[in-house]
Design a protein around this motif. Sequence first.
Motif, PDB file in Angstrom:
ATOM      1  N   LEU A   1      12.797 138.998  56.416  1.00 56.79           N
ATOM      2  CA  LEU A   1      11.389 138.654  56.188  1.00 56.79           C
ATOM      3  C   LEU A   1      10.704 138.165  57.457  1.00 56.79           C
ATOM      4  O   LEU A   1       9.510 138.391  57.656  1.00 56.79           O
ATOM      5  CB  LEU A   1      11.273 137.560  55.114  1.00 56.79           C
ATOM      6  CG  LEU A   1      11.487 137.989  53.669  1.00 56.79           C
ATOM      7  CD1 LEU A   1      11.418 136.777  52.756  1.00 56.79           C
ATOM      8  CD2 LEU A   1      10.460 139.028  53.240  1.00 56.79           C
TER       9      LEU A   1
ATOM     10  N   HIS B   1      -0.648 138.084  57.122  1.00 53.08           N
ATOM     11  CA  HIS B   1       0.631 138.615  57.618  1.00 53.08           C
ATOM     12  C   HIS B   1       1.712 138.460  56.556  1.00 53.08           C
ATOM     13  O   HIS B   1       2.450 139.412  56.254  1.00 53.08           O
ATOM     14  CB  HIS B   1       1.036 137.890  58.904  1.00 53.08           C
ATOM     15  CG  HIS B   1       2.404 138.265  59.385  1.00 53.08           C
ATOM     16  ND1 HIS B   1       2.646 139.389  60.136  1.00 53.08           N
ATOM     17  CD2 HIS B   1       3.610 137.657  59.207  1.00 53.08           C
ATOM     18  CE1 HIS B   1       3.937 139.466  60.404  1.00 53.08           C
ATOM     19  NE2 HIS B   1       4.551 138.434  59.850  1.00 53.08           N
ATOM     20  N   THR B   2       1.811 137.275  55.975  1.00 55.69           N
ATOM     21  CA  THR B   2       2.832 137.016  54.958  1.00 55.69           C
ATOM     22  C   THR B   2       2.620 137.895  53.733  1.00 55.69           C
ATOM     23  O   THR B   2       3.582 138.444  53.173  1.00 55.69           O
ATOM     24  CB  THR B   2       2.809 135.532  54.551  1.00 55.69           C
ATOM     25  OG1 THR B   2       3.104 134.726  55.697  1.00 55.69           O
ATOM     26  CG2 THR B   2       3.832 135.242  53.458  1.00 55.69           C
ATOM     27  N   LYS B   3       1.373 138.044  53.302  1.00 59.59           N
ATOM     28  CA  LYS B   3       1.081 138.887  52.135  1.00 59.59           C
ATOM     29  C   LYS B   3       1.495 140.340  52.375  1.00 59.59           C
ATOM     30  O   LYS B   3       2.067 140.992  51.490  1.00 59.59           O
ATOM     31  CB  LYS B   3      -0.411 138.810  51.803  1.00 59.59           C
ATOM     32  CG  LYS B   3      -0.860 137.458  51.249  1.00 59.59           C
ATOM     33  CD  LYS B   3      -2.365 137.459  50.996  1.00 59.59           C
ATOM     34  CE  LYS B   3      -2.828 136.107  50.465  1.00 59.59           C
ATOM     35  NZ  LYS B   3      -4.295 136.066  50.268  1.00 59.59           N
TER      36      LYS B   3
ATOM     37  N   THR C   1       8.490 133.217  60.518  1.00 61.55           N
ATOM     38  CA  THR C   1       7.130 132.723  60.267  1.00 61.55           C
ATOM     39  C   THR C   1       6.746 132.908  58.808  1.00 61.55           C
ATOM     40  O   THR C   1       6.028 132.083  58.236  1.00 61.55           O
ATOM     41  CB  THR C   1       6.118 133.454  61.170  1.00 61.55           C
ATOM     42  OG1 THR C   1       6.251 134.869  60.987  1.00 61.55           O
ATOM     43  CG2 THR C   1       6.337 133.118  62.634  1.00 61.55           C
ATOM     44  N   VAL C   2       7.213 133.977  58.199  1.00 58.30           N
ATOM     45  CA  VAL C   2       6.929 134.222  56.776  1.00 58.30           C
ATOM     46  C   VAL C   2       7.624 133.176  55.909  1.00 58.30           C
ATOM     47  O   VAL C   2       7.024 132.626  54.976  1.00 58.30           O
ATOM     48  CB  VAL C   2       7.387 135.639  56.369  1.00 58.30           C
ATOM     49  CG1 VAL C   2       7.272 135.834  54.858  1.00 58.30           C
ATOM     50  CG2 VAL C   2       6.558 136.687  57.097  1.00 58.30           C
TER      51      VAL C   2
ATOM     52  N   VAL D   1       3.770 141.410  54.540  1.00 58.66           N
ATOM     53  CA  VAL D   1       5.235 141.475  54.628  1.00 58.66           C
ATOM     54  C   VAL D   1       5.855 141.474  53.235  1.00 58.66           C
ATOM     55  O   VAL D   1       6.728 142.301  52.919  1.00 58.66           O
ATOM     56  CB  VAL D   1       5.781 140.294  55.459  1.00 58.66           C
ATOM     57  CG1 VAL D   1       7.300 140.166  55.284  1.00 58.66           C
ATOM     58  CG2 VAL D   1       5.457 140.480  56.929  1.00 58.66           C
ATOM     59  N   LEU D   2       5.436 140.545  52.392  1.00 58.74           N
ATOM     60  CA  LEU D   2       6.006 140.446  51.044  1.00 58.74           C
ATOM     61  C   LEU D   2       5.704 141.683  50.215  1.00 58.74           C
ATOM     62  O   LEU D   2       6.572 142.184  49.484  1.00 58.74           O
ATOM     63  CB  LEU D   2       5.471 139.194  50.346  1.00 58.74           C
ATOM     64  CG  LEU D   2       5.868 137.848  50.965  1.00 58.74           C
ATOM     65  CD1 LEU D   2       5.217 136.700  50.206  1.00 58.74           C
ATOM     66  CD2 LEU D   2       7.385 137.683  50.968  1.00 58.74           C
TER      67      LEU D   2
ATOM     68  N   ASP E   1       5.773 129.958  56.219  1.00 56.78           N
ATOM     69  CA  ASP E   1       4.478 130.044  55.545  1.00 56.78           C
ATOM     70  C   ASP E   1       4.636 129.926  54.027  1.00 56.78           C
ATOM     71  O   ASP E   1       3.873 129.220  53.358  1.00 56.78           O
ATOM     72  CB  ASP E   1       3.804 131.373  55.902  1.00 56.78           C
ATOM     73  CG  ASP E   1       2.351 131.428  55.457  1.00 56.78           C
ATOM     74  OD1 ASP E   1       1.720 130.360  55.332  1.00 56.78           O
ATOM     75  OD2 ASP E   1       1.841 132.541  55.233  1.00 56.78           O
TER      76      ASP E   1
ATOM     77  N   SER F   1      10.927 143.078  59.074  1.00 59.80           N
ATOM     78  CA  SER F   1       9.573 142.587  59.358  1.00 59.80           C
ATOM     79  C   SER F   1       9.500 141.958  60.751  1.00 59.80           C
ATOM     80  O   SER F   1      10.525 141.564  61.315  1.00 59.80           O
ATOM     81  CB  SER F   1       9.157 141.565  58.298  1.00 59.80           C
ATOM     82  OG  SER F   1       9.171 142.160  57.013  1.00 59.80           O
TER      83      SER F   1
ATOM     84  N   LEU G   1      -1.467 131.921  51.309  1.00 57.48           N
ATOM     85  CA  LEU G   1      -0.588 132.580  52.275  1.00 57.48           C
ATOM     86  C   LEU G   1      -1.417 133.339  53.304  1.00 57.48           C
ATOM     87  O   LEU G   1      -2.502 133.838  52.995  1.00 57.48           O
ATOM     88  CB  LEU G   1       0.356 133.548  51.567  1.00 57.48           C
ATOM     89  CG  LEU G   1       1.407 132.936  50.621  1.00 57.48           C
ATOM     90  CD1 LEU G   1       2.106 134.037  49.851  1.00 57.48           C
ATOM     91  CD2 LEU G   1       2.410 132.092  51.389  1.00 57.48           C
TER      92      LEU G   1
END
Length: 447
Positions: free
Chosen positions: A207, A227-229, A210-211, A231-232, A214, A306, A224
């Motif tokens: 992941l 970037h995190t959204k 940083t994710v 990635v997920l 976050d 990621s 969030l």
Amino acid sequence: MAKTTLEKWFTPARILTGGFATLILIGGVLLSLPFASNSGEGLNFLDALFTATSATCVTGLVVVDTLTQFNLFGQLVILSLIQIGGLGFMTVTTFIIIFTGRRIGLRERLVIQEALNVNSLEGVIRLARNIVLITVAIELFFAAILAFRFSMDMPVDRAIYYGIFHAISSFCNAGFDLFGNFRSLTGYVTDPTVNIVVMILIILGGLGFTVMVDVWKAPRPEKLSLHTKLVLTMTATLLIAGAIGYYLLEMNNPKTLGPLAWNEKLLAAMFASTTARTAGYATIDYGSLTDASLLWTILLMFIGASPGSTGGGIKTVTTIVILLYVISILTGKESTVAFRKRLDPRTVHKSFAVAVISAILLVTVTFALTLTEDKEFIRLLFEATSAFGTVGLSTNLTPELTPFGRIIVMLMMFAGRVGPVTLALALTLRAQQKAMIKYPEEKLFVG
């Protein structure tokens, strides 16, 4: 003046590239020593260097079996290379500097920023420290679970060691194992505990740090970062699509999923989908996959994990940005939008650059392997993609590579771990400069 010139030459990209190369060289020397092998005879340097490259680049491709070739010292060297390579040597160095109380200057912070793939210098030292602490906590927790499971099959002291080794190798997406005879985890294909724990470790490591930070800090999902959204979203999509693909393509293959019950087939398909995203562990024989499944795996390996993670590939965010841009073109939108946020055009341009450079590199390396190896094209493409994505999966081809083939794959693993763009910047003789002259535009016919 000489100092200024020297400082200009040592860019963050070159420091990172040189650091990884130095670590690999040290590892290669250590693994070639006689007291690193079970036989008491030194491993030839090329194979030792290949193993060190694979460990440092957290790939998992091996030309010698880890258990039968290396004794405890050699295995601990490999484990150390995996841990440092997975975290990034600058992250480990930063943690040591913090621990010893030394001050970290601006240049070091710039290198750390490049290594962690973040946009701002703000909080990079704190992030590097948290990365190490989070990593150790996750690895120890799941190592305990694996040790408990392995204790049912082996003595407790050995089970504890195996639990720690495979937890670190899984979280760092390395794929090295200690079960001997290049078996990987095929002996646990139907074991839910081993499969689920290893999958969780692979996913967490893939992941990106940083994710994880976050997700841990965000009070609500809507808070969030974009970037995190992305990635997920992309990670979940690839895991589900990958599992469905493997299940449908291999469900009747008598050499892979065919003999298993439906729930065991699903577990194996889920594991295959997870490990193809740069982990390298295998619960089925990849040498027995159909050509369609090999191509499916190549696609997943090329995308990879990621940004800022322990995995390789062109990365999930790169892929989804390109897809969103294509959708914006097809729908006639002026901007590329994701979750009601407009993407910076430079991000889109960089994503295409990463994908194109990576594709050119993959084609070049595959072509080179066709010249040095007398093997099927699909297997050579699979091996090259596995090296680029720092995956470690193989159709049992790696030990059969010629010396030239091993060197080519080593270079590919290195490029995949450092990153094609970072490597290109490191090899650029002149520093990046903003263009002072703007030329007139002219439209072209494309497509």
